[in-house]
Design a protein around this motif. Structure first.
Motif, PDB file in Angstrom:
ATOM      1  N   GLU A 188      15.631   8.015  -3.026  1.00 35.30           N
ATOM      2  CA  GLU A 188      16.436   6.849  -3.377  1.00 35.30           C
ATOM      3  C   GLU A 188      16.055   5.688  -2.457  1.00 35.30           C
ATOM      4  N   PRO A 189      16.652   4.506  -2.641  1.00 38.08           N
ATOM      5  CA  PRO A 189      16.321   3.393  -1.745  1.00 38.08           C
ATOM      6  C   PRO A 189      16.476   3.799  -0.286  1.00 38.08           C
ATOM      7  N   PRO A 190      15.544   3.379   0.582  1.00 37.66           N
ATOM      8  CA  PRO A 190      15.609   3.766   1.993  1.00 37.66           C
ATOM      9  C   PRO A 190      16.950   3.409   2.627  1.00 37.66           C
ATOM     10  N   LEU A 191      17.310   4.152   3.656  1.00 40.66           N
ATOM     11  CA  LEU A 191      18.555   3.917   4.373  1.00 40.66           C
ATOM     12  C   LEU A 191      18.395   2.867   5.466  1.00 40.66           C
ATOM     13  N   VAL A 192      17.206   2.302   5.580  1.00 42.58           N
ATOM     14  CA  VAL A 192      16.926   1.267   6.574  1.00 42.58           C
ATOM     15  C   VAL A 192      16.406   0.032   5.857  1.00 42.58           C
ATOM     16  N   ARG A 193      16.297  -1.067   6.586  1.00 39.62           N
ATOM     17  CA  ARG A 193      15.821  -2.326   6.008  1.00 39.62           C
ATOM     18  C   ARG A 193      14.695  -2.890   6.870  1.00 39.62           C
ATOM     19  N   GLU A 194      13.912  -3.768   6.285  1.00 37.64           N
ATOM     20  CA  GLU A 194      12.820  -4.408   7.023  1.00 37.64           C
ATOM     21  C   GLU A 194      13.364  -5.178   8.221  1.00 37.64           C
ATOM     22  N   GLY A 195      12.671  -5.033   9.347  1.00 39.04           N
ATOM     23  CA  GLY A 195      13.082  -5.699  10.574  1.00 39.04           C
ATOM     24  C   GLY A 195      14.048  -4.897  11.418  1.00 39.04           C
ATOM     25  N   GLN A 196      14.543  -3.790  10.886  1.00 37.79           N
ATOM     26  CA  GLN A 196      15.507  -2.975  11.625  1.00 37.79           C
ATOM     27  C   GLN A 196      14.811  -2.134  12.683  1.00 37.79           C
ATOM     28  N   ARG A 197      15.386  -2.065  13.842  1.00 37.50           N
ATOM     29  CA  ARG A 197      14.888  -1.202  14.909  1.00 37.50           C
ATOM     30  C   ARG A 197      15.494   0.181  14.734  1.00 37.50           C
ATOM     31  N   VAL A 198      14.655   1.226  14.761  1.00 37.03           N
ATOM     32  CA  VAL A 198      15.143   2.591  14.590  1.00 37.03           C
ATOM     33  C   VAL A 198      14.752   3.433  15.796  1.00 37.03           C
ATOM     34  N   HIS A 238       5.259   1.184  15.503  1.00 36.21           N
ATOM     35  CA  HIS A 238       5.679   1.796  16.760  1.00 36.21           C
ATOM     36  C   HIS A 238       5.121   1.074  17.984  1.00 36.21           C
ATOM     37  N   GLY A 239       4.470  -0.069  17.765  1.00 39.74           N
ATOM     38  CA  GLY A 239       3.861  -0.783  18.877  1.00 39.74           C
ATOM     39  C   GLY A 239       2.502  -0.204  19.213  1.00 39.74           C
ATOM     40  N   GLY A 240       1.706  -0.980  19.950  1.00 37.68           N
ATOM     41  CA  GLY A 240       0.378  -0.499  20.328  1.00 37.68           C
ATOM     42  C   GLY A 240      -0.523  -0.264  19.146  1.00 37.68           C
ATOM     43  N   ARG A 241      -0.208  -0.921  17.994  1.00 35.16           N
ATOM     44  CA  ARG A 241      -0.980  -0.808  16.754  1.00 35.16           C
ATOM     45  C   ARG A 241      -0.890   0.597  16.147  1.00 35.16           C
ATOM     46  N   TRP A 242       0.225   1.278  16.379  1.00 37.36           N
ATOM     47  CA  TRP A 242       0.479   2.576  15.758  1.00 37.36           C
ATOM     48  C   TRP A 242       1.557   2.414  14.685  1.00 37.36           C
ATOM     49  N   GLU A 243       1.379   3.130  13.574  1.00 38.57           N
ATOM     50  CA  GLU A 243       2.281   3.011  12.433  1.00 38.57           C
ATOM     51  C   GLU A 243       2.428   4.364  11.750  1.00 38.57           C
ATOM     52  N   THR A 244       3.617   4.610  11.176  1.00 40.10           N
ATOM     53  CA  THR A 244       3.818   5.782  10.332  1.00 40.10           C
ATOM     54  C   THR A 244       4.315   5.343   8.965  1.00 40.10           C
ATOM     55  N   GLN A 245       4.023   6.167   7.937  1.00 40.30           N
ATOM     56  CA  GLN A 245       4.439   5.878   6.568  1.00 40.30           C
ATOM     57  C   GLN A 245       5.092   7.121   5.966  1.00 40.30           C
ATOM     58  N   TYR A 246       6.133   6.879   5.144  1.00 38.84           N
ATOM     59  CA  TYR A 246       6.931   7.946   4.553  1.00 38.84           C
ATOM     60  C   TYR A 246       7.107   7.611   3.067  1.00 38.84           C
ATOM     61  N   LEU A 247       6.588   8.471   2.169  1.00 43.10           N
ATOM     62  CA  LEU A 247       6.547   8.152   0.750  1.00 43.10           C
ATOM     63  C   LEU A 247       7.300   9.175  -0.106  1.00 43.10           C
ATOM     64  N   HIS A 248       7.585   8.772  -1.352  1.00 39.20           N
ATOM     65  CA  HIS A 248       8.230   9.600  -2.389  1.00 39.20           C
ATOM     66  C   HIS A 248       9.699   9.899  -2.081  1.00 39.20           C
ATOM     67  N   LEU A 249      10.372   8.984  -1.393  1.00 36.58           N
ATOM     68  CA  LEU A 249      11.781   9.204  -1.060  1.00 36.58           C
ATOM     69  C   LEU A 249      12.626   9.261  -2.328  1.00 36.58           C
ATOM     70  N   LYS A 252       7.679   2.049   6.041  1.00 33.24           N
ATOM     71  CA  LYS A 252       6.642   1.939   7.076  1.00 33.24           C
ATOM     72  C   LYS A 252       7.324   1.523   8.375  1.00 33.24           C
ATOM     73  N   ILE A 253       6.906   2.141   9.481  1.00 31.57           N
ATOM     74  CA  ILE A 253       7.474   1.831  10.791  1.00 31.57           C
ATOM     75  C   ILE A 253       6.344   1.467  11.756  1.00 31.57           C
ATOM     76  N   ALA A 297      10.399   5.991  17.811  1.00 29.46           N
ATOM     77  CA  ALA A 297      11.116   4.722  17.766  1.00 29.46           C
ATOM     78  C   ALA A 297      10.186   3.591  17.329  1.00 29.46           C
ATOM     79  N   GLY A 298      10.734   2.618  16.640  1.00 29.26           N
ATOM     80  CA  GLY A 298       9.928   1.490  16.201  1.00 29.26           C
ATOM     81  C   GLY A 298      10.717   0.525  15.348  1.00 29.26           C
ATOM     82  N   THR A 299       9.983  -0.390  14.698  1.00 23.08           N
ATOM     83  CA  THR A 299      10.586  -1.411  13.843  1.00 23.08           C
ATOM     84  C   THR A 299      10.125  -1.211  12.409  1.00 23.08           C
ATOM     85  N   VAL A 300      11.049  -1.183  11.479  1.00 25.44           N
ATOM     86  CA  VAL A 300      10.726  -1.005  10.060  1.00 25.44           C
ATOM     87  C   VAL A 300      10.024  -2.270   9.547  1.00 25.44           C
ATOM     88  N   THR A 301       8.843  -2.097   8.977  1.00 21.14           N
ATOM     89  CA  THR A 301       8.110  -3.235   8.418  1.00 21.14           C
ATOM     90  C   THR A 301       8.140  -3.256   6.901  1.00 21.14           C
TER      91      THR A 301
END
Length: 221
Positions: free
Chosen positions: A148-158, A135-146, A132-133, A99-103
């Motif tokens: 089509e346009p992502p199904l989420v938007r910046e600022g969205q909580r997932v 996750h708080g505590g200075r942790w982040e994940t990245q997902y590349l080469h999708l 990029k998401i 869980a986290g916030t899309v940046t």
């Protein structure tokens, strides 16, 4: 007739007004400087804090599926490429590892022209469609080469396990796959899934390992 003779010196009242203006300007500058320091502290201080505990990241793919995790010389340390062990890679769901916030949800570099209908089309640059998401505590994940346009938007909580995109081959990609990274602070680190290290720490040699996804509803925080 006698006339008043001016000496050219400002009156006491004029000098007082000028002194007041100078003092007001100094106060405004001081307040502006203080506000700038506070604003900088709000940005810098959180970055100086030590990272929090590692979240219980899961594979960014559907529950129960087995995927191959790999790297190769020149791929860069800690970077992971994911390919399904069965079935077609194109269009497979990409899920949030935690869980986290899309940046970031957009384009990294350029897209190129590789699609399911034209898999050998021209390569693009960088990561293509990516997410990029935080996750708080200075942790982040990245997902590349999708695909089509992502199904989420910046600022969205997932939520963990929520679909954020589909596997593709945009950007600098030779075949459909998911390029994935975990970051702690400013540094990439070895990826962990379901509390276990992936074993991918450098790109000195080609390396692959298979893992089964536990990115299931019951495992979400």
């Amino acid at each position: 007739m006698l006339r008043a003779v001016t000496t050219g010196h400002p009156s006491a009242r004029h000098r007082a007004r000028r002194h007041t203006r100078r003092r007001t300007i100094r106060w405004i500058l001081a307040l502006g400087a203080a506000a700038a320091i506070v604003a900088a502290a709000l940005v810098v201080v959180p970055l100086l804090r030590p990272p929090g505990p590692r979240p219980l990241f899961q594979l960014p793919v559907a529950c129960g599926e087995t995927w191959q995790l790999g790297t190769y010389p020149g791929h860069d340390d800690f970077d992971v490429d994911l390919f399904p062990t069965t079935g077609e890679a194109w269009g497979r769901p990409v899920l949030a590892s935690y869980a986290g916030t899309v940046t970031v949800a957009g384009i990294n570099g350029s897209l190129g022209g590789r699609t399911p209908d034209n898999p050998n089309g021209p390569r693009g640059r960088g990561g293509g469609y990516w997410v990029k998401i935080d996750h708080g505590g200075r942790w982040e994940t990245q997902y590349l080469h999708l695909l089509e346009p992502p199904l989420v938007r910046e600022g969205q909580r997932v939520a963990q396990g929520e679909q954020i995109g589909r596997v593709g081959s945009t950007g600098n990609s030779g075949a459909p796959h998911l390029h994935y990274e975990q970051r702690r602070g400013w540094e990439k680190v070895e990826t962990y899934f379901d509390g276990q290290p992936s074993g991918i720490t450098n790109d000195d040699t080609e390396y692959t390992v298979e893992r089964k996804s536990n990115n299931c509803s019951a495992g979400r925080p």
